[in-house]
Design a protein around this motif. Structure first.
Motif, PDB file in Angstrom:
ATOM      1  N   VAL A 241      24.960  60.814  36.408  1.00  0.00           N
ATOM      2  CA  VAL A 241      25.029  61.082  37.856  1.00  0.00           C
ATOM      3  C   VAL A 241      26.313  61.822  38.225  1.00  0.00           C
ATOM      4  N   ASP A 242      27.259  61.857  37.309  1.00  0.00           N
ATOM      5  CA  ASP A 242      28.545  62.500  37.588  1.00  0.00           C
ATOM      6  C   ASP A 242      28.916  63.356  36.387  1.00  0.00           C
ATOM      7  N   PRO A 243      28.361  64.577  36.314  1.00  0.00           N
ATOM      8  CA  PRO A 243      28.595  65.416  35.131  1.00  0.00           C
ATOM      9  C   PRO A 243      30.049  65.817  34.947  1.00  0.00           C
ATOM     10  N   LEU A 244      30.838  65.752  36.019  1.00  0.00           N
ATOM     11  CA  LEU A 244      32.233  66.178  35.889  1.00  0.00           C
ATOM     12  C   LEU A 244      33.085  65.119  35.198  1.00  0.00           C
ATOM     13  N   GLY A 245      32.810  63.863  35.505  1.00  0.00           N
ATOM     14  CA  GLY A 245      33.595  62.793  34.894  1.00  0.00           C
ATOM     15  C   GLY A 245      34.849  62.476  35.693  1.00  0.00           C
ATOM     16  N   PRO A 246      35.440  61.304  35.439  1.00  0.00           N
ATOM     17  CA  PRO A 246      36.617  60.887  36.220  1.00  0.00           C
ATOM     18  C   PRO A 246      37.883  61.668  35.907  1.00  0.00           C
ATOM     19  N   ALA A 247      37.900  62.366  34.767  1.00  0.00           N
ATOM     20  CA  ALA A 247      39.128  63.067  34.374  1.00  0.00           C
ATOM     21  C   ALA A 247      39.177  64.506  34.877  1.00  0.00           C
ATOM     22  N   TYR A 248      38.065  65.033  35.378  1.00  0.00           N
ATOM     23  CA  TYR A 248      37.989  66.459  35.736  1.00  0.00           C
ATOM     24  C   TYR A 248      38.993  66.831  36.818  1.00  0.00           C
ATOM     25  N   TYR A 249      38.939  66.089  37.899  1.00  0.00           N
ATOM     26  CA  TYR A 249      39.793  66.420  39.039  1.00  0.00           C
ATOM     27  C   TYR A 249      41.274  66.188  38.730  1.00  0.00           C
ATOM     28  N   PRO A 250      41.652  65.045  38.113  1.00  0.00           N
ATOM     29  CA  PRO A 250      43.080  64.879  37.766  1.00  0.00           C
ATOM     30  C   PRO A 250      43.584  65.996  36.859  1.00  0.00           C
ATOM     31  N   ARG A 251      42.741  66.443  35.957  1.00  0.00           N
ATOM     32  CA  ARG A 251      43.183  67.529  35.072  1.00  0.00           C
ATOM     33  C   ARG A 251      43.351  68.833  35.850  1.00  0.00           C
ATOM     34  N   PHE A 252      42.480  69.039  36.823  1.00  0.00           N
ATOM     35  CA  PHE A 252      42.599  70.220  37.689  1.00  0.00           C
ATOM     36  C   PHE A 252      43.948  70.209  38.410  1.00  0.00           C
ATOM     37  N   VAL A 253      44.309  69.052  38.936  1.00  0.00           N
ATOM     38  CA  VAL A 253      45.583  68.925  39.657  1.00  0.00           C
ATOM     39  C   VAL A 253      46.754  69.131  38.692  1.00  0.00           C
ATOM     40  N   ILE A 254      46.653  68.517  37.506  1.00  0.00           N
ATOM     41  CA  ILE A 254      47.737  68.630  36.525  1.00  0.00           C
ATOM     42  C   ILE A 254      47.902  70.089  36.073  1.00  0.00           C
ATOM     43  N   LEU A 255      46.776  70.770  35.853  1.00  0.00           N
ATOM     44  CA  LEU A 255      46.851  72.174  35.417  1.00  0.00           C
ATOM     45  C   LEU A 255      47.525  73.045  36.472  1.00  0.00           C
ATOM     46  N   CYS A 256      47.132  72.832  37.719  1.00  0.00           N
ATOM     47  CA  CYS A 256      47.729  73.634  38.805  1.00  0.00           C
ATOM     48  C   CYS A 256      49.222  73.354  38.904  1.00  0.00           C
ATOM     49  N   THR A 257      49.588  72.072  38.783  1.00  0.00           N
ATOM     50  CA  THR A 257      51.010  71.716  38.860  1.00  0.00           C
ATOM     51  C   THR A 257      51.773  72.347  37.708  1.00  0.00           C
ATOM     52  N   ALA A 258      51.175  72.311  36.516  1.00  0.00           N
ATOM     53  CA  ALA A 258      51.832  72.898  35.339  1.00  0.00           C
ATOM     54  C   ALA A 258      52.002  74.408  35.524  1.00  0.00           C
ATOM     55  N   ALA A 259      50.986  75.059  36.070  1.00  0.00           N
ATOM     56  CA  ALA A 259      51.069  76.508  36.284  1.00  0.00           C
ATOM     57  C   ALA A 259      52.179  76.843  37.273  1.00  0.00           C
ATOM     58  N   LEU A 260      52.265  76.066  38.333  1.00  0.00           N
ATOM     59  CA  LEU A 260      53.317  76.304  39.329  1.00  0.00           C
ATOM     60  C   LEU A 260      54.694  76.022  38.738  1.00  0.00           C
ATOM     61  N   SER A 261      54.786  74.989  37.913  1.00  0.00           N
ATOM     62  CA  SER A 261      56.075  74.659  37.283  1.00  0.00           C
ATOM     63  C   SER A 261      56.490  75.754  36.325  1.00  0.00           C
ATOM     64  N   ALA A 262      55.513  76.310  35.594  1.00  0.00           N
ATOM     65  CA  ALA A 262      55.818  77.410  34.677  1.00  0.00           C
ATOM     66  C   ALA A 262      56.301  78.627  35.456  1.00  0.00           C
ATOM     67  N   ALA A 263      55.664  78.876  36.599  1.00  0.00           N
ATOM     68  CA  ALA A 263      56.093  80.004  37.443  1.00  0.00           C
ATOM     69  C   ALA A 263      57.513  79.786  37.941  1.00  0.00           C
ATOM     70  N   MET A 264      57.824  78.532  38.291  1.00  0.00           N
ATOM     71  CA  MET A 264      59.176  78.216  38.760  1.00  0.00           C
ATOM     72  C   MET A 264      60.184  78.394  37.618  1.00  0.00           C
ATOM     73  N   LEU A 265      59.772  78.037  36.398  1.00  0.00           N
ATOM     74  CA  LEU A 265      60.645  78.187  35.233  1.00  0.00           C
ATOM     75  C   LEU A 265      60.972  79.657  35.001  1.00  0.00           C
ATOM     76  N   VAL A 266      59.943  80.479  35.062  1.00  0.00           N
ATOM     77  CA  VAL A 266      60.137  81.924  34.854  1.00  0.00           C
ATOM     78  C   VAL A 266      61.056  82.494  35.936  1.00  0.00           C
ATOM     79  N   ALA A 267      60.796  82.107  37.174  1.00  0.00           N
ATOM     80  CA  ALA A 267      61.612  82.610  38.285  1.00  0.00           C
ATOM     81  C   ALA A 267      63.061  82.157  38.139  1.00  0.00           C
ATOM     82  N   SER A 268      63.258  80.932  37.664  1.00  0.00           N
ATOM     83  CA  SER A 268      64.625  80.402  37.515  1.00  0.00           C
ATOM     84  C   SER A 268      65.356  81.101  36.384  1.00  0.00           C
ATOM     85  N   ILE A 269      64.648  81.391  35.284  1.00  0.00           N
ATOM     86  CA  ILE A 269      65.279  82.094  34.162  1.00  0.00           C
ATOM     87  C   ILE A 269      65.699  83.489  34.608  1.00  0.00           C
TER      88      ILE A 269
END
Lengths: 194, 483
Positions: free
Chosen positions: A39-67
């Motif tokens: 009934v839930d093809p996405l699973g309970p981990a889908y959305y948290p991983r989406f949030v984590i990926l977006c946060t990681a991408a933004l953090s990487a962008a901040m790292l590049v900008a800071s360097i």
């Protein structure tokens, strides 16, 4: 108003790396969330991983900008000066009274031992809240807190320590009907009016 | 009704006691009253709480209710500039206007608004939540990356708890207290109030009014009230539309209204620095939500918020069944409610002005006593959420996190918005993808959802478009002048 005024690129690099490590740990934790259901093809981990990926991408962008910012500074460009804070601040002097400064260019420096002490005291207060009871723990908390923030007048300390829990207890317990822990006072052989 | 309004203002002003809790506490007292009177009393609580929450938000940076969080941005700045009276006055007057507009809209547009309710499904909710997330970027000008990271941090906090679909535990660390996730009120109070008190305790300074400025008890002038007309209108419309959507709530409405008021303001650069419009818009929205909230409740018997649910509970307790037949069988009760909603807003205006001077006493409290009072209040307020020490511990922990966020340039406000929207984003996204068999096209196939997605993209890239446009015009002017 922002008290941080001027976080440098080195600090941002450390923050970015810390966030990336946090994202990695968070991603690994999502392995324990379980598989998807019919009934839930996405699973309970889908959305948290989406949030984590977006946060990681933004953090990487901040790292590049800071360097890039660090390289610009190293190439001789002056970092942005710390902004002077407005002349509308009065500092409290050591006597605990409100100093009225005619001109004040910066805020008083942060006194970290006091800040950390207030934090630790507040945590201790919460942990003792149910054991000692609301009234007793609050009296002790307010006495200690006022001494920490440089109030020395015993009459004021006493009236705040007794008055504040009385007022809040009346408000929350009597008026709003929200029970607060009695603690030690419940063990007394007689009932107190509050 | 006056008792209800006073009770609502008190409940709204106390952190940890939201408007719906204040209504729930009064509900048993309405058993012996006539249905119409009971509803009007509860409506008074609802309206009063909407204003009450803004009082500590403006004076001590502690939102009394979650919907007052957006008021802090400019309300607290105005307080620091010695304009507490103006901030509180604007909050009161525009809140009253928002409440009155929502009642008029409710009476006149109940049927069409109920159709709007039906038009919103999971894809539309996701698109609206996405639009709300994009607002995060505008809350942190000059530090957009850190603002967005803060927003996603808020989304991450919202993940903690038991998954509603599969009951899987997510980041609960086997703690029973975390099964329901973090309490929004506890996190909010921590991120705003405790962090500010830690800052004050660390420095022990107090903002003093610049010599020559008006006394802080001055009320807004007629000109200033006229000046916030546009923001008030925006707040009214936003509050009404968001209120019609079950589950969205006054908190979302206040943030969206703040952002839209900033976008359409003649002086957007003043937002966050003590703009009266920055107080007017969220305060109008969080009161005008009331009418919209009642649309699905009265038309379908579906409460859009906790407060609307309590109103429905009061109806049921008096033997009145909400739903489509309500207007046929109990029209007198419904129209009494409508007239009561108008009256309670005027009562709130009068009561609000009377207690304003009392509230202003907080303005001149020396910092050490302010720190003591606020910390004691927020801890007991957090404790009162579930009568557990867990919530005060959460409040203090997030107070420390909020302090560090401010110190290193992140935005606690963006984190709060992420936390508020987190459940809506996840639930609507998952429901939409289940409906479409994991097809992301569903978000562009539905016109309302598509419209909000386009709006979100435009909002996100609007500053860059403006910059590019300004550079192009400057280059063109330079070229023309050399020719």
């Amino acid at each position: 108003m922002n008290d941080h005024a001027g976080v440098g690129p080195r600090t941002n690099i450390v923050l970015s790396l810390g966030l990336l490590v946090g994202c990695a740990l968070g991603w690994l934790s999502t392995d324990t969330f379980g598989a998807s259901l019919q009934v839930d093809p996405l699973g309970p981990a889908y959305y948290p991983r989406f949030v984590i990926l977006c946060t990681a991408a933004l953090s990487a962008a901040m790292l590049v900008a800071s360097i890039r910012g660090l390289r610009s500074n190293a190439a001789g460009q002056e970092p942005a000066p710390r902004e002077p804070l407005p002349a509308s601040v009065a500092a409290i002097d050591d006597a605990g009274t409100q100093a009225v400064a005619e001109t004040e260019e910066t805020l008083p420096p942060v006194f970290y031992p006091r800040l950390l002490s207030v934090l630790a005291l507040s945590l201790a207060y919460v942990l003792l809240l149910e054991g000692l009871g609301y009234f007793v723990s609050t009296v002790l908390y307010i006495v200690a807190l006022l001494l920490l923030v440089r109030v020395r007048n015993p009459i004021r300390i006493g009236s705040c320590a007794l008055g504040t829990p009385l007022v809040f207890q009346s408000l929350f317990q009597k008026l709003l009907g929200i029970p607060l822990p009695g603690g030690l006072l419940d063990k007394l052989p007689f009932n107190l009016p509050f | 009704m006056t008792i209800g309004v006073c009770w609502g203002i008190l409940g709204g002003a106390l952190p940890g006691i939201t408007g719906s809790i204040a209504m729930a506490l009064l509900l048993p007292l309405t058993f012996g009253l006539d249905a119409s009177v009971a509803l009007m009393m509860l409506a008074g609580v609802w309206a009063g709480a909407g204003y009450g929450g803004s009082i500590p938000a403006i004076l001590i940076k502690t939102p009394g209710t979650p919907s007052a969080a957006a008021t802090i941005f400019d309300g607290y700045e105005l307080h620091r500039q010695g304009k507490s009276g103006k901030a509180l006055g604007i909050s009161l007057v525009t809140g009253t206007i928002g409440g009155l507009v929502s009642v008029v809209a409710l009476v006149a547009l109940l049927i069409p608004l109920s159709k709007v309710t039906l038009a919103f499904g999971p894809p539309e909710y996701f698109a609206v939540a996405l639009f709300g997330l994009v607002i995060i970027s505008s809350l942190s000008e000059g530090a957009m990356l850190k603002g967005l990271i803060s927003g996603f941090f808020g989304l991450g906090i919202a993940v903690v708890g038991v998954d509603p679909l599969s009951a899987a535990q997510r980041f609960t660390f086997d703690r029973l207290e975390l099964y329901e996730g973090f309490s929004l009120v506890a996190v909010l109070i921590g991120l705003f109030a405790v962090s500010e008190m830690l800052t004050q305790a660390g420095r022990l300074y107090q903002w003093k009014r610049i010599t020559g400025e008006q006394s802080s008890t001055d009320m807004p002038t007629l000109q200033e009230l006229r000046g916030v007309g546009r923001a008030t209108a925006i707040g009214s419309v936003v509050g009404l539309v968001v209120g019609v959507m079950p589950g969205a709530g006054a908190t979302v409405a206040s943030f969206v209204a703040y952002n839209e008021a900033k976008r359409w303001s003649k002086h957007p650069e003043l937002f966050g620095k003590g703009s009266l419009e920055g107080v007017a818009a969220p305060e109008t929205a969080n009161n005008s939500v009331q009418g919209g909230d009642l649309v699905p409740a009265l038309a379908f018997g579906i409460p859009g918020s906790n407060s609307a649910a309590i109103m429905l509970a009061a109806l049921i307790l008096h033997g009145i069944r909400p739903g489509p037949a309500l207007f046929e069988k109990n029209a007198d009760v419904v129209y009494s409610l409508f007239s009561g909603l108008v009256i309670v807003n005027f009562i709130m205006l009068i009561v609000g002005f009377l207690i304003l001077r009392l509230c202003m006493m907080v303005v001149n409290v020396p910092v050490p006593y302010l720190v003591m009072g606020v910390l004691a209040l927020v801890i007991v307020g957090s404790y009162s959420i579930k009568n557990s020490i867990f919530d005060p511990l959460v409040t203090i922990t997030f107070g420390a996190i909020g302090y560090l966020m401010i110190k290193y340039g992140f935005s606690p406000a963006a984190a709060v918005l992420g936390l508020i929207l987190g459940n809506i984003v996840e639930k609507s996204m998952r429901q939409s993808l289940i409906m479409s068999n994991v097809g992301w096209g569903i978000f562009v196939e539905r016109p309302i959802a598509l419209a909000f997605i386009i709006l979100s993209v435009l909002t996100l890239f609007y500053p860059f478009i403006l910059q590019w446009w300004a550079k192009w015009r400057a280059a063109r002017s330079a070229t023309l002048s050399t020719e």
